[in-house]
Motif scaffolding. Sequence first.
Motif, PDB file in Angstrom:
ATOM      1  N   ILE A 215     -29.504  73.884 -43.216  1.00 17.82           N
ATOM      2  CA  ILE A 215     -30.458  74.879 -42.728  1.00 17.82           C
ATOM      3  C   ILE A 215     -30.419  74.888 -41.205  1.00 17.82           C
ATOM      4  O   ILE A 215     -30.498  73.840 -40.562  1.00 17.82           O
ATOM      5  CB  ILE A 215     -31.881  74.569 -43.222  1.00 17.82           C
ATOM      6  N   VAL A 216     -30.293  76.092 -40.627  1.00 16.13           N
ATOM      7  CA  VAL A 216     -30.212  76.252 -39.181  1.00 16.13           C
ATOM      8  C   VAL A 216     -31.428  77.054 -38.722  1.00 16.13           C
ATOM      9  O   VAL A 216     -31.681  78.148 -39.217  1.00 16.13           O
ATOM     10  CB  VAL A 216     -28.911  76.976 -38.783  1.00 16.13           C
ATOM     11  N   ILE A 217     -32.183  76.491 -37.767  1.00 13.25           N
ATOM     12  CA  ILE A 217     -33.392  77.129 -37.259  1.00 13.25           C
ATOM     13  C   ILE A 217     -33.224  77.312 -35.759  1.00 13.25           C
ATOM     14  O   ILE A 217     -33.243  76.340 -35.001  1.00 13.25           O
ATOM     15  CB  ILE A 217     -34.639  76.275 -37.555  1.00 13.25           C
ATOM     16  N   PHE A 218     -33.048  78.561 -35.339  1.00 15.12           N
ATOM     17  CA  PHE A 218     -32.800  78.857 -33.930  1.00 15.12           C
ATOM     18  C   PHE A 218     -33.897  79.766 -33.380  1.00 15.12           C
ATOM     19  O   PHE A 218     -34.156  80.840 -33.918  1.00 15.12           O
ATOM     20  CB  PHE A 218     -31.441  79.525 -33.747  1.00 15.12           C
ATOM     21  N   ASP A 219     -34.507  79.336 -32.292  1.00 11.48           N
ATOM     22  CA  ASP A 219     -35.576  80.087 -31.631  1.00 11.48           C
ATOM     23  C   ASP A 219     -34.980  80.817 -30.430  1.00 11.48           C
ATOM     24  O   ASP A 219     -34.593  80.192 -29.448  1.00 11.48           O
ATOM     25  CB  ASP A 219     -36.676  79.113 -31.187  1.00 11.48           C
ATOM     26  N   GLU A 220     -34.893  82.151 -30.517  1.00  5.68           N
ATOM     27  CA  GLU A 220     -34.334  82.980 -29.450  1.00  5.68           C
ATOM     28  C   GLU A 220     -32.965  82.456 -28.993  1.00  5.68           C
ATOM     29  O   GLU A 220     -32.769  82.147 -27.814  1.00  5.68           O
ATOM     30  CB  GLU A 220     -35.296  83.023 -28.250  1.00  5.68           C
ATOM     31  N   PRO A 221     -31.984  82.365 -29.906  1.00  2.00           N
ATOM     32  CA  PRO A 221     -30.711  81.726 -29.561  1.00  2.00           C
ATOM     33  C   PRO A 221     -29.875  82.470 -28.526  1.00  2.00           C
ATOM     34  O   PRO A 221     -29.024  81.865 -27.875  1.00  2.00           O
ATOM     35  CB  PRO A 221     -29.972  81.661 -30.901  1.00  2.00           C
ATOM     36  N   THR A 222     -30.104  83.775 -28.337  1.00  2.00           N
ATOM     37  CA  THR A 222     -29.299  84.539 -27.378  1.00  2.00           C
ATOM     38  C   THR A 222     -30.086  84.946 -26.139  1.00  2.00           C
ATOM     39  O   THR A 222     -29.598  85.728 -25.324  1.00  2.00           O
ATOM     40  CB  THR A 222     -28.716  85.806 -28.042  1.00  2.00           C
ATOM     41  N   ASN A 223     -31.287  84.422 -25.989  1.00  2.00           N
ATOM     42  CA  ASN A 223     -32.137  84.793 -24.856  1.00  2.00           C
ATOM     43  C   ASN A 223     -31.473  84.419 -23.532  1.00  2.00           C
ATOM     44  O   ASN A 223     -31.108  83.273 -23.297  1.00  2.00           O
ATOM     45  CB  ASN A 223     -33.495  84.104 -24.967  1.00  2.00           C
ATOM     46  N   GLY A 224     -31.287  85.407 -22.657  1.00  2.00           N
ATOM     47  CA  GLY A 224     -30.721  85.150 -21.339  1.00  2.00           C
ATOM     48  C   GLY A 224     -29.206  85.069 -21.292  1.00  2.00           C
ATOM     49  O   GLY A 224     -28.634  84.809 -20.226  1.00  2.00           O
ATOM     50  N   LEU A 225     -28.543  85.283 -22.420  1.00  2.00           N
ATOM     51  CA  LEU A 225     -27.086  85.177 -22.453  1.00  2.00           C
ATOM     52  C   LEU A 225     -26.430  86.522 -22.163  1.00  2.00           C
ATOM     53  O   LEU A 225     -26.985  87.579 -22.471  1.00  2.00           O
ATOM     54  CB  LEU A 225     -26.621  84.675 -23.819  1.00  2.00           C
ATOM     55  N   ASP A 226     -25.231  86.480 -21.595  1.00  3.09           N
ATOM     56  CA  ASP A 226     -24.477  87.716 -21.410  1.00  3.09           C
ATOM     57  C   ASP A 226     -24.000  88.217 -22.771  1.00  3.09           C
ATOM     58  O   ASP A 226     -24.012  87.477 -23.768  1.00  3.09           O
ATOM     59  CB  ASP A 226     -23.278  87.487 -20.476  1.00  3.09           C
ATOM     60  N   ILE A 227     -23.577  89.456 -22.837  1.00  2.61           N
ATOM     61  CA  ILE A 227     -23.284  90.107 -24.112  1.00  2.61           C
ATOM     62  C   ILE A 227     -22.150  89.422 -24.876  1.00  2.61           C
ATOM     63  O   ILE A 227     -22.181  89.340 -26.108  1.00  2.61           O
ATOM     64  CB  ILE A 227     -22.963  91.609 -23.885  1.00  2.61           C
ATOM     65  N   ILE A 228     -21.167  88.894 -24.163  1.00  2.00           N
ATOM     66  CA  ILE A 228     -20.027  88.240 -24.831  1.00  2.00           C
ATOM     67  C   ILE A 228     -20.457  86.904 -25.440  1.00  2.00           C
ATOM     68  O   ILE A 228     -20.129  86.592 -26.593  1.00  2.00           O
ATOM     69  CB  ILE A 228     -18.866  88.036 -23.836  1.00  2.00           C
ATOM     70  N   THR A 229     -21.205  86.114 -24.661  1.00  2.00           N
ATOM     71  CA  THR A 229     -21.683  84.830 -25.175  1.00  2.00           C
ATOM     72  C   THR A 229     -22.644  85.041 -26.342  1.00  2.00           C
ATOM     73  O   THR A 229     -22.582  84.333 -27.351  1.00  2.00           O
ATOM     74  CB  THR A 229     -22.379  84.027 -24.055  1.00  2.00           C
ATOM     75  N   ALA A 230     -23.531  86.030 -26.202  1.00  2.00           N
ATOM     76  CA  ALA A 230     -24.488  86.330 -27.273  1.00  2.00           C
ATOM     77  C   ALA A 230     -23.757  86.714 -28.557  1.00  2.00           C
ATOM     78  O   ALA A 230     -24.140  86.295 -29.651  1.00  2.00           O
ATOM     79  CB  ALA A 230     -25.434  87.446 -26.844  1.00  2.00           C
TER      80      ALA A 230
END
Length: 257
Positions: free
Chosen positions: A167-182
């Motif tokens: 089970i993977v629980i991620f809170d805002e995992p792409t917050n603040g990332l550039d589009i490629i990293t996200a």
Amino acid sequence: MIEIKNLSKIFKLNKKQMAELKTKDPVKTAVDDLSLTAKKGEIYGLLGPNGAGKTTTLRCIATIIKPTKGEIYVNGHEVQKEPEAVRTSIGFLTSDIKLDEQFDVDYMFQFFGRLHNVPKDVLNRRKEELFTYFGIKEFAHKQIKELSTGMKQKAAIAVSLAHNPDIVIFDEPTNGLDIITARSVTDYLKKLKDEGKLIIVSTHIMSEAEKLCDRIGIIVDGRKIAEGTLGELLHETGAEDLEDAFFELYRNRKEEA
């Protein structure tokens, strides 16, 4: 599977917190009688405005904070009665919990792998897979503080997945990332889903939730106000996209309050 039954979390506020929140009430209900079920092989999205209770809910699941009332079952283990069994089966990531910046990426990965009792050979294979996928092999021996924001996030994701949790629980995992990293992060979450894992993510990026989530729960003021697939939410609100559906549900909730 994750089952949340009538979860509530109430915090006591000190004078400074009361002033910041502009309230005279010495308690704050962050989560209010929340129930939901997330199943193996799906990505479940939690949507809501800031302060809605998303992070508090995820932290209760991850055994970081204790519920005021209610029960949470993670693969059949109740979080307050069997916290160690819960921690073994989950990978948890939140932007509020940082990797120690004095250590390098490789050390942090090895440390958390040993913490979860991952055999050395298995851990090395996991490191090779994750470091290669996220492009962090050449940064493995750099201190966390030397990394860019995006690279820190990818390192944190790799560390949180060192023990290959169900089970993977991620809170805002792409917050603040550039589009490629996200995109690399969301693609990996889809890969985990295809492997049969359960993923719960909170996000405020509606387009991301539309593309990523199999089911979506919308919470406002700590209460779940809607739940379903994207199609079901659009049908319920008569909206053309998730953003419009969200605002329609949010508006209705505020009018009822």
